[in-house]
Design a protein around this motif. Structure first.
Motif, PDB file in Angstrom:
ATOM      1  N   ASP A  93       0.863  -1.179   0.000  1.00 21.71           N
ATOM      2  CA  ASP A  93       0.000   0.000   0.000  1.00 21.71           C
ATOM      3  C   ASP A  93       0.899   1.229   0.000  1.00 21.71           C
ATOM      4  OD1 ASP A  93      -2.823   1.042   0.341  1.00 21.71           O
ATOM      5  OD2 ASP A  93      -1.788   2.076   1.973  1.00 21.71           O
ATOM      6  N   SER A 108      -0.487  -4.537   4.272  1.00 26.38           N
ATOM      7  CA  SER A 108      -1.743  -4.571   5.019  1.00 26.38           C
ATOM      8  C   SER A 108      -2.389  -5.946   4.861  1.00 26.38           C
ATOM      9  CB  SER A 108      -2.696  -3.491   4.501  1.00 26.38           C
ATOM     10  OG  SER A 108      -3.942  -3.561   5.150  1.00 26.38           O
ATOM     11  N   VAL A 126      -0.950  -3.836   9.878  1.00 26.03           N
ATOM     12  CA  VAL A 126      -0.357  -2.945   8.887  1.00 26.03           C
ATOM     13  C   VAL A 126       1.091  -2.757   9.303  1.00 26.03           C
ATOM     14  CG1 VAL A 126      -0.373  -0.650   7.851  1.00 26.03           C
ATOM     15  CG2 VAL A 126      -2.549  -1.806   8.365  1.00 26.03           C
ATOM     16  N   ALA A 198      -3.876   2.818   4.215  1.00 30.19           N
ATOM     17  CA  ALA A 198      -3.682   1.901   5.338  1.00 30.19           C
ATOM     18  C   ALA A 198      -2.936   2.581   6.480  1.00 30.19           C
ATOM     19  CB  ALA A 198      -2.925   0.657   4.876  1.00 30.19           C
TER      20      ALA A 198
END
Length: 261
Positions: A93, A108, A126, A198
């Protein structure tokens, strides 16, 4: 809400942490690698070799540990669940940040269960390899950053709030999102756009931001971060295909501005 014959949520959390750490090492070793494989939704939305390598690492570890679980991931075909558990995976991400060597990207991973009404996240991780920060949560078990409990900032009025948002890669959607921003920005302390939804959700959970919203996201963009924010005391709601998340007081101020009843 009752889950029968399912593993402990903290066991799923631990597996997600291990998979995210393994994939994170791939990402951290190649920050700024610009080998692009193809484009997704627009010419500004790339998939890199690192996206694929990181995801392959995650899926291999998950399949080895829990072969009957389903997979919903950004770069691979959907795998149906036999066990009633599925993993929602975004292996990188913040791809554009990574391409440019900007040290703000993450892995994530969320574990969801089918409760008979739909899929509900019960564990989420995360992992920010570059900062050596792992945000994690299990439903009912709280949220943590590297093992330290997290709590949202509360109460925070909009006039004193640092609000994070992100933008779609589609030009038409960006034009609409700018109009939404025009409603939010005048009342807020300031706005941030970091390139990773995220991490935006996790940073809101950690009190580095006071709120996050975006109305066009995929489930893998927010599944883990949303659970982490909720377990840190935040309130969330669906916003289009995305999410709004903030401390309860600020949520009530932002929700009507964003058109949430």
């Amino acid at each position: 809400m009752t889950y029968l014959s399912l593993p402990d949520f903290d066991e799923l959390r631990a597996l997600a942490e291990a998979a995210a750490a393994s994939a994170g090492r791939v990402i951290g070793e190649h920050l700024g690698d610009r080998r692009t494989l193809h484009l997704k939704s627009s010419p500004s939305d790339p998939v890199t070799e690192l996206d694929k390598r990181s995801e392959a690492e995650i899926l291999w570890l998950l399949d080895r540990s829990r072969p009957d679980d389903g997979i919903l991931s950004e770069e691979s075909p959907r795998k149906p669940s036999v066990s009633g558990v599925r993993w929602v995976v975004d292996a990188l991400d913040g791809t554009v940040n990574h391409l440019y060597g900007i040290a703000h990207c993450a892995v994530s991973i969320a574990a969801e269960v089918d409760d008979g009404h739909g899929w509900t996240a019960v564990a989420g991780v995360v992992h920010d390899q570059i900062r050596a920060e792992t945000f994690s949560a299990s439903r009912g078990g709280g949220a943590a950053l590297n093992g330290r409990p997290l709590r949202v900032n509360e109460p925070v009025p909009l006039s004193q709030a640092l609000v994070a948002t992100e933008f779609s890669y589609a030009a038409a959607s960006r034009s609409r999102q700018v109009e939404v921003l025009r409603r939010v920005l005048p009342g807020a302390r300031d706005i941030r756009c970091t390139g990773s939804s995220a991490l935006d959700l996790c940073w809101t959970a950690a009190g580095r931001f006071d709120a996050f919203y975006e109305d066009e996201l995929q489930r893998w963009d927010w599944a883990a971060g949303r659970l982490i924010l909720e377990e840190a005391g935040g309130r969330t709601a669906h916003l289009g295909t995305g999410v709004l998340g903030a401390g309860p007081a600020l949520y009530h101020e932002l929700a009507p501005i964003l058109g949430i009843a």
